[in-house]
Design a protein around this motif. Structure first.
Motif, PDB file in Angstrom:
ATOM      1  N   LEU A 127       0.832  -1.204   0.000  1.00 58.15           N
ATOM      2  CA  LEU A 127       0.000   0.000   0.000  1.00 58.15           C
ATOM      3  C   LEU A 127       0.866   1.254   0.000  1.00 58.15           C
ATOM      4  O   LEU A 127       0.575   2.220  -0.727  1.00 58.15           O
ATOM      5  CB  LEU A 127      -0.941  -0.001   1.208  1.00 58.15           C
ATOM      6  CG  LEU A 127      -2.056  -1.036   1.188  1.00 58.15           C
ATOM      7  CD1 LEU A 127      -2.832  -1.013   2.502  1.00 58.15           C
ATOM      8  CD2 LEU A 127      -2.981  -0.809   0.020  1.00 58.15           C
ATOM      9  N   PHE A 128       1.927   1.255   0.774  1.00 55.46           N
ATOM     10  CA  PHE A 128       2.838   2.392   0.792  1.00 55.46           C
ATOM     11  C   PHE A 128       3.547   2.533  -0.555  1.00 55.46           C
ATOM     12  O   PHE A 128       3.736   3.644  -1.049  1.00 55.46           O
ATOM     13  CB  PHE A 128       3.856   2.247   1.915  1.00 55.46           C
ATOM     14  CG  PHE A 128       4.794   3.411   2.029  1.00 55.46           C
ATOM     15  CD1 PHE A 128       4.350   4.631   2.521  1.00 55.46           C
ATOM     16  CD2 PHE A 128       6.114   3.291   1.641  1.00 55.46           C
ATOM     17  CE1 PHE A 128       5.209   5.709   2.623  1.00 55.46           C
ATOM     18  CE2 PHE A 128       6.981   4.370   1.741  1.00 55.46           C
ATOM     19  CZ  PHE A 128       6.532   5.576   2.229  1.00 55.46           C
ATOM     20  N   ALA A 129       3.925   1.417  -1.165  1.00 62.62           N
ATOM     21  CA  ALA A 129       4.569   1.456  -2.479  1.00 62.62           C
ATOM     22  C   ALA A 129       3.624   2.042  -3.525  1.00 62.62           C
ATOM     23  O   ALA A 129       4.039   2.836  -4.372  1.00 62.62           O
ATOM     24  CB  ALA A 129       5.027   0.061  -2.887  1.00 62.62           C
ATOM     25  N   CYS A 130       2.355   1.662  -3.466  1.00 60.76           N
ATOM     26  CA  CYS A 130       1.365   2.222  -4.405  1.00 60.76           C
ATOM     27  C   CYS A 130       1.193   3.725  -4.179  1.00 60.76           C
ATOM     28  O   CYS A 130       1.085   4.493  -5.134  1.00 60.76           O
ATOM     29  CB  CYS A 130       0.027   1.509  -4.254  1.00 60.76           C
ATOM     30  SG  CYS A 130       0.031  -0.176  -4.861  1.00 60.76           S
ATOM     31  N   TYR A 131       1.180   4.134  -2.915  1.00 60.82           N
ATOM     32  CA  TYR A 131       1.059   5.555  -2.591  1.00 60.82           C
ATOM     33  C   TYR A 131       2.232   6.344  -3.179  1.00 60.82           C
ATOM     34  O   TYR A 131       2.057   7.401  -3.786  1.00 60.82           O
ATOM     35  CB  TYR A 131       0.992   5.735  -1.072  1.00 60.82           C
ATOM     36  CG  TYR A 131       1.157   7.151  -0.604  1.00 60.82           C
ATOM     37  CD1 TYR A 131       0.138   8.084  -0.764  1.00 60.82           C
ATOM     38  CD2 TYR A 131       2.343   7.560  -0.010  1.00 60.82           C
ATOM     39  CE1 TYR A 131       0.294   9.389  -0.335  1.00 60.82           C
ATOM     40  CE2 TYR A 131       2.506   8.865   0.424  1.00 60.82           C
ATOM     41  CZ  TYR A 131       1.483   9.771   0.252  1.00 60.82           C
ATOM     42  OH  TYR A 131       1.652  11.059   0.668  1.00 60.82           O
ATOM     43  N   LYS A 132       3.465   5.830  -2.992  1.00 57.79           N
ATOM     44  CA  LYS A 132       4.640   6.497  -3.537  1.00 57.79           C
ATOM     45  C   LYS A 132       4.624   6.502  -5.063  1.00 57.79           C
ATOM     46  O   LYS A 132       4.972   7.498  -5.686  1.00 57.79           O
ATOM     47  CB  LYS A 132       5.918   5.815  -3.047  1.00 57.79           C
ATOM     48  CG  LYS A 132       6.254   6.107  -1.615  1.00 57.79           C
ATOM     49  CD  LYS A 132       6.471   7.580  -1.441  1.00 57.79           C
ATOM     50  CE  LYS A 132       7.568   7.834  -0.463  1.00 57.79           C
ATOM     51  NZ  LYS A 132       7.795   9.252  -0.243  1.00 57.79           N
ATOM     52  N   ALA A 133       4.222   5.382  -5.657  1.00 58.66           N
ATOM     53  CA  ALA A 133       4.169   5.299  -7.116  1.00 58.66           C
ATOM     54  C   ALA A 133       3.122   6.253  -7.676  1.00 58.66           C
ATOM     55  O   ALA A 133       3.322   6.856  -8.730  1.00 58.66           O
ATOM     56  CB  ALA A 133       3.876   3.864  -7.550  1.00 58.66           C
ATOM     57  N   TRP A 134       1.999   6.407  -6.984  1.00 57.45           N
ATOM     58  CA  TRP A 134       0.953   7.303  -7.464  1.00 57.45           C
ATOM     59  C   TRP A 134       1.447   8.749  -7.485  1.00 57.45           C
ATOM     60  O   TRP A 134       1.142   9.496  -8.416  1.00 57.45           O
ATOM     61  CB  TRP A 134      -0.303   7.188  -6.607  1.00 57.45           C
ATOM     62  CG  TRP A 134      -1.382   8.086  -7.098  1.00 57.45           C
ATOM     63  CD1 TRP A 134      -1.807   9.243  -6.539  1.00 57.45           C
ATOM     64  CD2 TRP A 134      -2.156   7.909  -8.272  1.00 57.45           C
ATOM     65  NE1 TRP A 134      -2.797   9.796  -7.292  1.00 57.45           N
ATOM     66  CE2 TRP A 134      -3.036   9.004  -8.368  1.00 57.45           C
ATOM     67  CE3 TRP A 134      -2.187   6.937  -9.267  1.00 57.45           C
ATOM     68  CZ2 TRP A 134      -3.934   9.144  -9.408  1.00 57.45           C
ATOM     69  CZ3 TRP A 134      -3.083   7.090 -10.306  1.00 57.45           C
ATOM     70  CH2 TRP A 134      -3.943   8.175 -10.367  1.00 57.45           C
ATOM     71  N   GLY A 135       2.218   9.131  -6.509  1.00 55.87           N
ATOM     72  CA  GLY A 135       2.775  10.475  -6.489  1.00 55.87           C
ATOM     73  C   GLY A 135       3.722  10.726  -7.645  1.00 55.87           C
ATOM     74  O   GLY A 135       3.885  11.851  -8.102  1.00 55.87           O
ATOM     75  N   PRO A 139       1.254  12.843 -12.034  1.00 54.18           N
ATOM     76  CA  PRO A 139       1.528  14.006 -12.879  1.00 54.18           C
ATOM     77  C   PRO A 139       1.772  13.637 -14.340  1.00 54.18           C
ATOM     78  O   PRO A 139       1.447  14.407 -15.238  1.00 54.18           O
ATOM     79  CB  PRO A 139       2.779  14.623 -12.265  1.00 54.18           C
ATOM     80  CG  PRO A 139       2.809  14.138 -10.873  1.00 54.18           C
ATOM     81  CD  PRO A 139       2.171  12.789 -10.895  1.00 54.18           C
ATOM     82  N   MET A 140       2.330  12.443 -14.569  1.00 55.67           N
ATOM     83  CA  MET A 140       2.562  12.010 -15.948  1.00 55.67           C
ATOM     84  C   MET A 140       1.259  11.753 -16.692  1.00 55.67           C
ATOM     85  O   MET A 140       1.168  11.944 -17.896  1.00 55.67           O
ATOM     86  CB  MET A 140       3.414  10.741 -15.958  1.00 55.67           C
ATOM     87  CG  MET A 140       4.822  10.932 -15.545  1.00 55.67           C
ATOM     88  SD  MET A 140       5.657   9.360 -15.663  1.00 55.67           S
ATOM     89  CE  MET A 140       7.054   9.657 -14.650  1.00 55.67           C
ATOM     90  N   LEU A 141       0.264  11.311 -15.949  1.00 53.56           N
ATOM     91  CA  LEU A 141      -1.040  11.040 -16.546  1.00 53.56           C
ATOM     92  C   LEU A 141      -1.913  12.278 -16.598  1.00 53.56           C
ATOM     93  O   LEU A 141      -3.010  12.232 -17.146  1.00 53.56           O
ATOM     94  CB  LEU A 141      -1.750   9.931 -15.757  1.00 53.56           C
ATOM     95  CG  LEU A 141      -1.045   8.574 -15.700  1.00 53.56           C
ATOM     96  CD1 LEU A 141      -1.807   7.633 -14.791  1.00 53.56           C
ATOM     97  CD2 LEU A 141      -0.910   7.989 -17.091  1.00 53.56           C
ATOM     98  N   GLY A 142      -1.437  13.357 -16.022  1.00 57.41           N
ATOM     99  CA  GLY A 142      -2.208  14.597 -16.007  1.00 57.41           C
ATOM    100  C   GLY A 142      -3.301  14.600 -14.955  1.00 57.41           C
ATOM    101  O   GLY A 142      -4.217  15.417 -15.016  1.00 57.41           O
ATOM    102  N   LEU A 143      -3.229  13.689 -13.990  1.00 60.63           N
ATOM    103  CA  LEU A 143      -4.275  13.600 -12.976  1.00 60.63           C
ATOM    104  C   LEU A 143      -3.996  14.497 -11.783  1.00 60.63           C
ATOM    105  O   LEU A 143      -4.910  14.895 -11.076  1.00 60.63           O
ATOM    106  CB  LEU A 143      -4.430  12.155 -12.507  1.00 60.63           C
ATOM    107  CG  LEU A 143      -4.840  11.172 -13.591  1.00 60.63           C
ATOM    108  CD1 LEU A 143      -4.827   9.757 -13.049  1.00 60.63           C
ATOM    109  CD2 LEU A 143      -6.210  11.511 -14.134  1.00 60.63           C
ATOM    110  N   GLY A 144      -2.754  14.797 -11.532  1.00 61.58           N
ATOM    111  CA  GLY A 144      -2.420  15.648 -10.394  1.00 61.58           C
ATOM    112  C   GLY A 144      -1.741  16.902 -10.877  1.00 61.58           C
ATOM    113  O   GLY A 144      -1.035  16.906 -11.880  1.00 61.58           O
ATOM    114  N   ARG A 145      -2.004  18.014 -10.190  1.00 66.08           N
ATOM    115  CA  ARG A 145      -1.365  19.264 -10.531  1.00 66.08           C
ATOM    116  C   ARG A 145      -0.509  19.701  -9.370  1.00 66.08           C
ATOM    117  O   ARG A 145      -0.965  19.723  -8.234  1.00 66.08           O
ATOM    118  CB  ARG A 145      -2.416  20.339 -10.785  1.00 66.08           C
ATOM    119  CG  ARG A 145      -2.506  20.731 -12.194  1.00 66.08           C
ATOM    120  CD  ARG A 145      -3.481  21.787 -12.484  1.00 66.08           C
ATOM    121  NE  ARG A 145      -3.903  22.628 -11.372  1.00 66.08           N
ATOM    122  CZ  ARG A 145      -4.827  23.547 -11.490  1.00 66.08           C
ATOM    123  NH1 ARG A 145      -5.440  23.727 -12.629  1.00 66.08           N
ATOM    124  NH2 ARG A 145      -5.167  24.287 -10.457  1.00 66.08           N
ATOM    125  N   SER A 146       0.712  20.067  -9.651  1.00 70.57           N
ATOM    126  CA  SER A 146       1.566  20.544  -8.580  1.00 70.57           C
ATOM    127  C   SER A 146       1.215  21.982  -8.248  1.00 70.57           C
ATOM    128  O   SER A 146       0.619  22.697  -9.051  1.00 70.57           O
ATOM    129  CB  SER A 146       3.044  20.444  -8.986  1.00 70.57           C
ATOM    130  OG  SER A 146       3.309  21.333 -10.046  1.00 70.57           O
TER     131      SER A 146
END
Length: 182
Positions: A127-135, A139-146
């Motif tokens: 779960l922690f690995a998925c959390y880190k990978a999602w971060g 941004p590469m998928l355009g889902l998160g904005r910094s």
């Protein structure tokens, strides 16, 4: 003292390696003791629990060996420092190895105390690995904005960061900003 940082790293590594070895022995001793006293046997009863116990023990052994190998301080015959080893207090892979080892110890001891469902704590790792990978991936998928890209979008085009700060200070009425006509 040109070698002061190496001596500091060597001292920290010696302590960390000693604590890893001691922690492994304590974890094994407590697991065996609690299983003998509370569970009437050293090994888990179900085949799945036995598989989890053995496989996580193997992962723990590999990570312990890796951490001990990279963190072992090498000295010559006169006890002078030859190599301090890798810095075991650095972040990244080394830190994650420590986390997996600690979670494994916790699962081993708690499964001997509370039963085999305690191994579900091991799910914290993926779960922690998925959390880190999602971060990293979002941004590469355009889902998160910094926050930086959001600030750039709100500023007028062609304005540098310094100009943005000066403009914001001027809007607040900061006396440090000279309010002249342009």
């Amino acid at each position: 003292m040109a070698n002061a940082s190496q001596k500091r790293i060597a001292s920290q590594n010696e302590t960390a390696v000693r604590n890893l070895k001691l922690g492994a022995l304590i974890s094994i001793a407590l697991t065996i003791l609690f299983r003998l006293l509370l569970r009437r046997g050293i090994l888990p009863q179900s085949k799945l629990a036995l598989f989890v116990f053995v496989s996580t023990g193997g992962v723990e052994a590999l990570l312990l060996r890796y951490l001990i190998n990279i963190g072992t301080v090498k000295r010559d015959a006169s006890n002078a420092l030859v190599s301090a080893g890798e810095d075991l207090s650095q972040s990244g892979i080394t830190e994650w190895c420590f986390d997996v080892v600690y979670i494994t110890w916790l699962c081993q001891v708690s499964s001997s105390l509370f039963g085999e469902r305690a191994w579900l704590l091991y799910l914290v790792i993926p779960l922690f690995a998925c959390y880190k990978a999602w971060g990293f991936i979002s941004p590469m998928l355009g889902l998160g904005r910094s926050s930086q890209s959001a600030a750039e979008e709100s500023a007028p085009a062609g304005e540098s960061k310094r100009q943005q700060k000066l403009r914001q200070r001027a809007e607040k009425g900061d006396p440090r900003v000279k309010q002249g006509k342009r």
